[in-house]
Design a protein around this motif. Sequence first.
Motif, PDB file in Angstrom:
ATOM      1  N   ARG A  30      24.989  50.415  54.868  1.00  0.00           N
ATOM      2  CA  ARG A  30      24.420  49.527  55.876  1.00  0.00           C
ATOM      3  C   ARG A  30      23.188  48.778  55.338  1.00  0.00           C
ATOM      4  NH1 ARG A  30      25.613  51.254  61.217  1.00  0.00           N
ATOM      5  NH2 ARG A  30      27.693  52.199  61.233  1.00  0.00           N
ATOM      6  N   ASP A  31      22.466  49.437  54.406  1.00  0.00           N
ATOM      7  CA  ASP A  31      21.219  48.837  53.905  1.00  0.00           C
ATOM      8  C   ASP A  31      21.205  48.874  52.383  1.00  0.00           C
ATOM      9  OD1 ASP A  31      18.755  47.658  53.819  1.00  0.00           O
ATOM     10  OD2 ASP A  31      17.740  49.129  55.086  1.00  0.00           O
ATOM     11  N   ILE A  32      22.109  48.129  51.774  1.00  0.00           N
ATOM     12  CA  ILE A  32      22.202  48.115  50.319  1.00  0.00           C
ATOM     13  C   ILE A  32      21.032  47.374  49.688  1.00  0.00           C
ATOM     14  CG2 ILE A  32      23.607  46.004  50.145  1.00  0.00           C
ATOM     15  CD1 ILE A  32      25.197  47.454  47.915  1.00  0.00           C
ATOM     16  N   THR A  33      20.346  46.517  50.458  1.00  0.00           N
ATOM     17  CA  THR A  33      19.216  45.762  49.909  1.00  0.00           C
ATOM     18  C   THR A  33      17.890  46.488  50.077  1.00  0.00           C
ATOM     19  OG1 THR A  33      18.725  44.550  51.957  1.00  0.00           O
ATOM     20  CG2 THR A  33      20.390  43.592  50.482  1.00  0.00           C
ATOM     21  N   GLY A  34      17.869  47.607  50.803  1.00  0.00           N
ATOM     22  CA  GLY A  34      16.612  48.294  51.094  1.00  0.00           C
ATOM     23  C   GLY A  34      15.971  48.899  49.862  1.00  0.00           C
TER      24      GLY A  34
ATOM     25  N   HIS B 121      24.373  59.643  57.842  1.00  0.00           N
ATOM     26  CA  HIS B 121      23.795  60.950  58.107  1.00  0.00           C
ATOM     27  C   HIS B 121      22.631  60.812  59.078  1.00  0.00           C
ATOM     28  CE1 HIS B 121      21.557  64.693  57.416  1.00  0.00           C
ATOM     29  NE2 HIS B 121      22.672  65.181  56.941  1.00  0.00           N
ATOM     30  N   THR B 122      22.623  61.625  60.115  1.00  0.00           N
ATOM     31  CA  THR B 122      21.494  61.680  61.037  1.00  0.00           C
ATOM     32  C   THR B 122      20.875  63.060  60.924  1.00  0.00           C
ATOM     33  OG1 THR B 122      22.624  60.198  62.560  1.00  0.00           O
ATOM     34  CG2 THR B 122      20.748  61.422  63.420  1.00  0.00           C
TER      35      THR B 122
ATOM     36  N   TYR C  49      19.275  49.977  59.116  1.00  0.00           N
ATOM     37  CA  TYR C  49      20.425  49.494  59.850  1.00  0.00           C
ATOM     38  C   TYR C  49      21.458  50.553  60.229  1.00  0.00           C
ATOM     39  CZ  TYR C  49      18.334  45.094  58.489  1.00  0.00           C
ATOM     40  OH  TYR C  49      17.442  44.065  58.307  1.00  0.00           O
ATOM     41  N   VAL C  50      21.120  51.822  60.057  1.00  0.00           N
ATOM     42  CA  VAL C  50      21.947  52.872  60.658  1.00  0.00           C
ATOM     43  C   VAL C  50      21.358  53.172  62.035  1.00  0.00           C
ATOM     44  CG1 VAL C  50      22.697  53.891  58.486  1.00  0.00           C
ATOM     45  CG2 VAL C  50      20.577  54.680  59.539  1.00  0.00           C
ATOM     46  N   PRO C  51      22.126  53.826  62.931  1.00  0.00           N
ATOM     47  CA  PRO C  51      21.579  54.157  64.254  1.00  0.00           C
ATOM     48  C   PRO C  51      20.261  54.901  64.144  1.00  0.00           C
ATOM     49  CG  PRO C  51      23.936  54.549  64.218  1.00  0.00           C
ATOM     50  CD  PRO C  51      23.556  54.203  62.806  1.00  0.00           C
ATOM     51  N   GLY C  52      19.267  54.413  64.882  1.00  0.00           N
ATOM     52  CA  GLY C  52      17.935  54.989  64.834  1.00  0.00           C
ATOM     53  C   GLY C  52      16.986  54.211  63.951  1.00  0.00           C
TER      54      GLY C  52
ATOM     55  N   GLU D 172      22.519  57.703  54.023  1.00  0.00           N
ATOM     56  CA  GLU D 172      21.531  56.843  54.677  1.00  0.00           C
ATOM     57  C   GLU D 172      20.875  57.580  55.845  1.00  0.00           C
ATOM     58  OE1 GLU D 172      24.429  53.216  54.923  1.00  0.00           O
ATOM     59  OE2 GLU D 172      22.372  52.426  54.719  1.00  0.00           O
ATOM     60  N   VAL D 173      19.549  57.499  55.915  1.00  0.00           N
ATOM     61  CA  VAL D 173      18.811  58.073  57.031  1.00  0.00           C
ATOM     62  C   VAL D 173      17.996  56.957  57.689  1.00  0.00           C
ATOM     63  CG1 VAL D 173      18.694  60.353  55.958  1.00  0.00           C
ATOM     64  CG2 VAL D 173      16.828  58.738  55.609  1.00  0.00           C
ATOM     65  N   PRO D 174      17.824  57.004  59.003  1.00  0.00           N
ATOM     66  CA  PRO D 174      17.122  55.913  59.685  1.00  0.00           C
ATOM     67  C   PRO D 174      15.618  55.930  59.442  1.00  0.00           C
ATOM     68  CG  PRO D 174      17.671  57.642  61.243  1.00  0.00           C
ATOM     69  CD  PRO D 174      18.326  58.018  59.948  1.00  0.00           C
TER      70      PRO D 174
END
Length: 269
Positions: A180-184, A5-6, A146-149, A226-228
């Motif tokens: 993309r960022d499961i460890t965040g 999602h952006t 790790y998503v675009p942005g 996910e949001v950047p």
Amino acid sequence: MSVPHTPAVLTPLPAEWARTVTTVVMPTYNEAENLPMMAEALMALPLEGLRLLVVDDDSPDGTGRVADQLAEKYHEPGRPRVSVLHRTTKEGLGRAYAAGMARAVEDGAAYVLQMDADGSHPVGKVSEMLGVALSTGADVVVGSRYVPGGTLSAAWGAHRRLLSRWANAYAGTILGTRLRDITGGFNLWSAAALRSLDLDTIDSAGYSFQVEAKYRALRAGFTVVEVPIHFEDRTVGESKMSLAVQLESVAMPWRLRAKEMRSSGGRAR
């Protein structure tokens, strides 16, 4: 279900959304220098329903006392803003998060945000993450590097960047997720999702809590967006990533996978 999602700019939020009771759960251990700045930044956000719950593991540097002082400073009659959960032993980040998130839900939070006290997570994204949850109906909103942005601090060297990317790919591949960022560790949860997770039964004591909690949410069918974000490096204090915590993080995806296969009669889903 994982959904990239952006989001559009969602700040300031509509008044009704801004009144949503949202508790930031912030575990601390020796963060006396960082905590006042983080509290000030959070309390300045245009979110009437925002609360901060500091979960302190008996920090030797007096972080617990600082947290109590902040609770007094930001106290408003009939409107709790900062509270403190004092724990007598250091049992790990995962245990602290589980205790704090359970307390936040018990105290009436509609959403709970995980956030580090070291300044690595951007306070300016809090309103946006809440807005994404309310506008899309997402159960979990992940602040993703790790998503675009998404970006990382320039202070991160090549080795650290590679290690972080590898950790996400490693856990994601073993568990079969597309996050993309499961460890965040910068994540917004609905109260409904947290109740479903049954926080008392989470095995992870350390940083692998982030992986286990998201994996459970995905397996339960909750929508994860996910949001950047820009992830900054801490400027004060030291990382708590011990060898034991690293070893648990390596083993946890396999443990979760094995548990999943046992529950499904030996068939991976």
